[in-house]
Motif scaffolding. Structure first.
Motif, short mmCIF file in Angstrom:
data_model
loop_
_atom_site.label_atom_id
_atom_site.label_comp_id
_atom_site.label_asym_id
_atom_site.label_seq_id
_atom_site.Cartn_x
_atom_site.Cartn_y
_atom_site.Cartn_z
N SER A 269 10.38 -5.42 -19.85
CA SER A 269 11.25 -4.60 -18.73
C SER A 269 10.68 -3.08 -18.82
O SER A 269 10.80 -2.39 -17.91
N GLN A 270 9.77 -2.70 -19.90
CA GLN A 270 9.38 -1.32 -19.74
C GLN A 270 7.95 -0.90 -18.77
O GLN A 270 7.79 0.08 -18.57
N TYR A 271 7.62 -2.00 -18.34
CA TYR A 271 6.29 -1.91 -17.28
C TYR A 271 6.77 -2.53 -16.23
O TYR A 271 7.51 -3.37 -16.04
N PRO A 272 6.32 -1.89 -15.13
CA PRO A 272 5.04 -0.79 -15.00
C PRO A 272 5.92 0.54 -15.43
O PRO A 272 6.97 0.70 -15.05
N ARG A 273 5.11 1.37 -16.00
CA ARG A 273 5.67 2.72 -16.35
C ARG A 273 6.00 3.41 -15.13
O ARG A 273 5.45 3.10 -14.00
N ARG A 274 6.49 4.64 -15.01
CA ARG A 274 6.58 5.45 -13.82
C ARG A 274 5.18 5.69 -13.06
O ARG A 274 4.33 5.74 -13.84
N PRO A 275 5.32 6.16 -11.86
CA PRO A 275 4.13 6.24 -10.99
C PRO A 275 3.00 7.56 -11.59
O PRO A 275 3.64 8.44 -11.97
N ARG B 19 4.19 2.68 -3.96
CA ARG B 19 3.21 2.48 -5.02
C ARG B 19 3.44 1.36 -5.74
O ARG B 19 4.45 0.58 -5.58
N ALA B 20 2.19 0.69 -6.38
CA ALA B 20 2.21 -0.45 -7.21
C ALA B 20 3.32 -0.58 -8.12
O ALA B 20 4.10 -1.40 -8.30
N GLU B 21 3.38 0.67 -8.69
CA GLU B 21 4.66 0.86 -9.77
C GLU B 21 5.99 0.55 -9.33
O GLU B 21 6.65 0.00 -10.01
N GLU B 22 6.16 1.13 -8.01
CA GLU B 22 7.44 1.04 -7.39
C GLU B 22 7.64 -0.30 -7.15
O GLU B 22 8.79 -0.89 -7.23
N ALA B 23 6.63 -1.12 -6.65
CA ALA B 23 6.85 -2.52 -6.20
C ALA B 23 6.92 -3.33 -7.49
O ALA B 23 8.15 -4.30 -7.44
N ASP C 19 0.84 -1.14 -0.17
CA ASP C 19 -0.11 -0.02 -0.12
C ASP C 19 0.88 1.24 -0.02
O ASP C 19 2.03 1.14 0.45
N SER C 20 0.28 2.27 -0.70
CA SER C 20 1.10 3.59 -0.67
C SER C 20 0.97 4.51 0.48
O SER C 20 1.60 5.54 0.71
N LEU C 21 -0.05 4.25 1.42
CA LEU C 21 -0.24 4.87 2.65
C LEU C 21 0.45 4.47 3.90
O LEU C 21 -0.05 3.47 4.42
N ALA C 22 1.23 4.94 4.54
CA ALA C 22 2.16 4.53 5.69
C ALA C 22 1.06 4.40 6.92
O ALA C 22 1.27 3.31 7.37
N LYS C 23 0.31 5.20 7.14
CA LYS C 23 -0.64 5.08 8.20
C LYS C 23 -1.57 3.70 8.08
O LYS C 23 -1.77 3.17 9.21
N ARG C 24 -1.93 3.47 6.87
CA ARG C 24 -2.83 2.11 6.86
C ARG C 24 -1.86 1.10 6.91
O ARG C 24 -2.20 0.16 7.66
N LEU C 25 -0.60 1.15 6.56
CA LEU C 25 0.18 -0.09 6.93
C LEU C 25 0.78 -0.22 8.36
O LEU C 25 0.99 -1.27 8.97
N HIS C 26 0.69 1.00 9.11
CA HIS C 26 0.85 0.82 10.58
C HIS C 26 -0.08 0.12 11.13
O HIS C 26 -0.11 -0.81 12.02
#
Length: 242
Positions: free
Chosen positions: A223-229, A127-131, A100-107
């Protein structure tokens, strides 16, 4: 009817009967969710019976022991933990990653995992694209699930890069599931997937349709996917202009 009774009956109706220990964990999860939700917007659903059906039971509709038992599973855009945590409560053998992209939710999720004594669960703040570009996560999962995250062409770009070849991606969709599937078909193919099943279902006592779209990973994602966030949502792959 109590939350626990609604939960038990709902789970039995979808073929996932609960033990007393599982029921107790689902009860505690609900309590933590509604308690924290007073200060952190985790869910708009706060009626205990609706939490039981629309979150807990709904999450288990995707469960297939042949796919999930003793497998690596990632839940993309997990939010308050759905469907990942209910799946883990039901089948403790899976090795679960919540993204998930929100730290508070992960906490919050880390608190739930510790409170319920769930092992082999990791929470990834990304973010999913970073993962999908992280070498530790890319094409490492037997199963990737996502529920109410994004339209199918976008969701496929978020999820398929994480699935190993031979693994499966499950998209859990609402009433427009069939329409979304057609819109995402070409993007899924570009990303190395193939739709193998579209299952229509309704939750016990409810009339709204739900769909589970099964996408098998048949070749590596380019390798080009996912594209940047942000790019996938602004420029979805292969969506025809109307």
């Amino acid at each position: 009817m109590s939350y626990s009774e609604t939960l038990r009956q709902g789970m039995e109706a979808i073929g996932c009967p609960l033990t007393e220990e599982q029921t107790a964990r689902f009860e505690r999860y609900k309590d933590l969710l509604l308690e924290v939700n007073q200060n952190l917007n985790l869910t708009a659903i706060t009626d205990p019976d609706e939490v039981a059906l629309k979150h807990m039971v709904d999450s288990l509709t995707v469960y297939d022991p042949a796919r999930f038992h003793n497998r690596t599973v990632a839940d993309v855009g997990t939010g308050a933990g759905f469907p990942g945590l209910p799946l883990k409560i039901y089948d403790s053998t899976m090795r679960l990653t919540l993204i998930d992209s929100l730290a508070k939710r992960l906490h919050f999720l880390e608190t739930v995992v510790a409170d319920l004594g769930l092992g082999q669960v990791r929470c990834v703040h990304a973010r999913a694209e970073e993962a999908g570009r992280d070498a530790k996560l890319r094409e490492k999962f037997d199963v990737v699930v996502a529920r109410a995250v994004a339209p199918m062409p976008v969701l496929a770009e978020y999820c398929l890069p994480l699935v190993r070849v031979g693994g499966v991606f499950y998209a859990m969709k609402g009433s427009k599931g069939m329409e979304e599937t057609e819109e995402g078909r070409q993007a899924i193919s570009i990303l190395g997937g193939r739709i193998t099943d579209i299952r229509n279902l309704m939750l016990p006592g409810l009339t709204d349709k739900r769909y589970i779209i099964t996408v098998e990973k048949v070749k590596p994602t380019g390798s080009q996917y996912p594209r940047r966030p942000g790019v996938a949502s602004k420029k979805p792959l292969a969506v025809k202009k109307k």
